[in-house]
Design an enzyme around this catalytic site. Structure first.
Site, short mmCIF file in Angstrom:
data_model
loop_
_atom_site.label_atom_id
_atom_site.label_comp_id
_atom_site.label_asym_id
_atom_site.label_seq_id
_atom_site.Cartn_x
_atom_site.Cartn_y
_atom_site.Cartn_z
N SER A 64 0.83 -1.21 0.00
CA SER A 64 0.00 0.00 0.00
C SER A 64 0.86 1.26 0.00
CB SER A 64 -0.92 0.02 1.23
OG SER A 64 -1.84 -1.03 1.19
N1 SAH Z 1 -1.25 -4.18 3.71
C1 SAH Z 1 -0.66 -4.85 2.58
C2 SAH Z 1 -1.60 -4.75 1.41
C3 SAH Z 1 -1.33 -5.80 0.41
S1 SAH Z 1 -2.44 -5.76 -0.98
C4 SAH Z 1 0.67 -4.21 2.23
O1 SAH Z 1 0.78 -2.99 2.34
O2 SAH Z 1 1.56 -4.91 1.79
C5 SAH Z 1 -3.84 -6.61 -0.35
C6 SAH Z 1 -3.63 -8.03 0.08
O3 SAH Z 1 -4.92 -8.56 0.40
C7 SAH Z 1 -3.05 -8.94 -1.01
O4 SAH Z 1 -1.90 -9.55 -0.52
C8 SAH Z 1 -4.18 -9.95 -1.26
O5 SAH Z 1 -3.70 -11.25 -1.58
C9 SAH Z 1 -4.92 -9.92 0.05
N2 SAH Z 1 -6.32 -10.40 0.00
C10 SAH Z 1 -7.24 -10.20 -0.97
N3 SAH Z 1 -8.40 -10.82 -0.66
C11 SAH Z 1 -8.20 -11.43 0.55
C12 SAH Z 1 -9.01 -12.24 1.38
N4 SAH Z 1 -10.26 -12.58 1.07
N5 SAH Z 1 -8.48 -12.69 2.55
C13 SAH Z 1 -7.20 -12.40 2.89
N6 SAH Z 1 -6.37 -11.63 2.14
C14 SAH Z 1 -6.87 -11.16 0.96
#
Ligand code: SAH
Length: 214
Positions: A64
């Site tokens: 993010s």
């Molecule tokens: N806070 C993280 C954001 C990563 S992007 C950072 O800054 O690195 C969002 C993440 O949500 C991805 O890794 C994706 O695989 C995950 N995601 C999407 N749908 C999901 C679900 N149903 N349950 C758990 N994780 C999920």
């Protein structure tokens, strides 16, 4: 992992940028000043670690944007000791920020490879979060209720399981919307049955998807 003077200097500039963009929470700003984002970046993109932008990580996901991490963290109004459920561990950067803010963090990721990497890396660097491989739509009932819930992927709707796992008086911060753009929402649980929803404008996240991905 190393954290050079140069990286620390770039972080100070980033924190100034976040202030200029309207972030006011000193605990959040100080925590982000002290959390090396370059540890969580894709190797090839290290030089961009302190730009205020989202970047690709493995499995076609993103780390993010710092402003988004700061905005969501601020909106949570965390108190040290709070039990926090995070959906979408991804790189683990937001997880690390929550740990440093004093939260007891439970974080769920649906991509096996991201889950494994984040678990290894956070443990090695003494960020004491409990990480789970699973589908965030159903939350993690065994450890509920949570004082705070943060969703870091774009949700098509507010999942009922997450609402039911939020403490009365608790706050959930979740971007909601099915297209490219989501609305950042604060959901406050007023009592057993009633929730108050407040809108905080447009943000962009990768989508929240059902089921796990091995
Ligand atoms: N806070 C993280 C954001 C990563 S992007 C950072 O800054 O690195 C969002 C993440 O949500 C991805 O890794 C994706 O695989 C995950 N995601 C999407 N749908 C999901 C679900 N149903 N349950 C758990 N994780 C999920």
């Amino acid at each position: 992992m190393e954290d050079s003077k140069k990286h620390q200097g770039l972080r100070r500039q980033l924190i100034n940028t976040l202030r200029e963009k309207g972030i006011t929470s000193e605990p959040v700003l100080m925590t982000m000043l002290n959390t090396p984002r370059h540890w969580f970046m894709d190797q090839g993109l290290i030089n961009f670690s302190y730009e205020d932008q989202a970047y690709p990580i493995a499995a076609n996901q993103t780390i993010s944007q710092p402003y988004t991490v700061a905005f969501q963290s601020q909106l949570l109004e965390l108190i040290a000791g709070h039990k926090v459920l995070e959906i979408g561990t991804g790189s683990g950067y937001q997880t690390a920020v929550l740990c440093q803010l004093g939260a007891k963090v439970f974080s769920i990721e649906r991509h096996k490879s991201l889950f494994k990497n984040a678990k290894l890396f956070l443990n090695q660097n003494n960020y004491r979060a409990q990480l789970f491989f699973g589908d965030g739509f159903i939350g993690k009932k065994v450890f509920a209720p949570y004082d705070r819930i943060i969703v870091t992927c774009g949700a098509p709707f507010v999942p009922n399981d997450l609402k039911s796992q939020l403490k009365v008086g608790g706050r959930m911060v979740i971007p909601v919307g099915e297209g490219e753009v989501q609305q950042m929402k604060l959901i406050q649980r007023l009592n057993e049955d009633d929730f108050k929803e407040t809108n905080f404008g447009d943000f962009r996240f990768v989508p929240m998807l059902k089921n796990i991905n091995n």
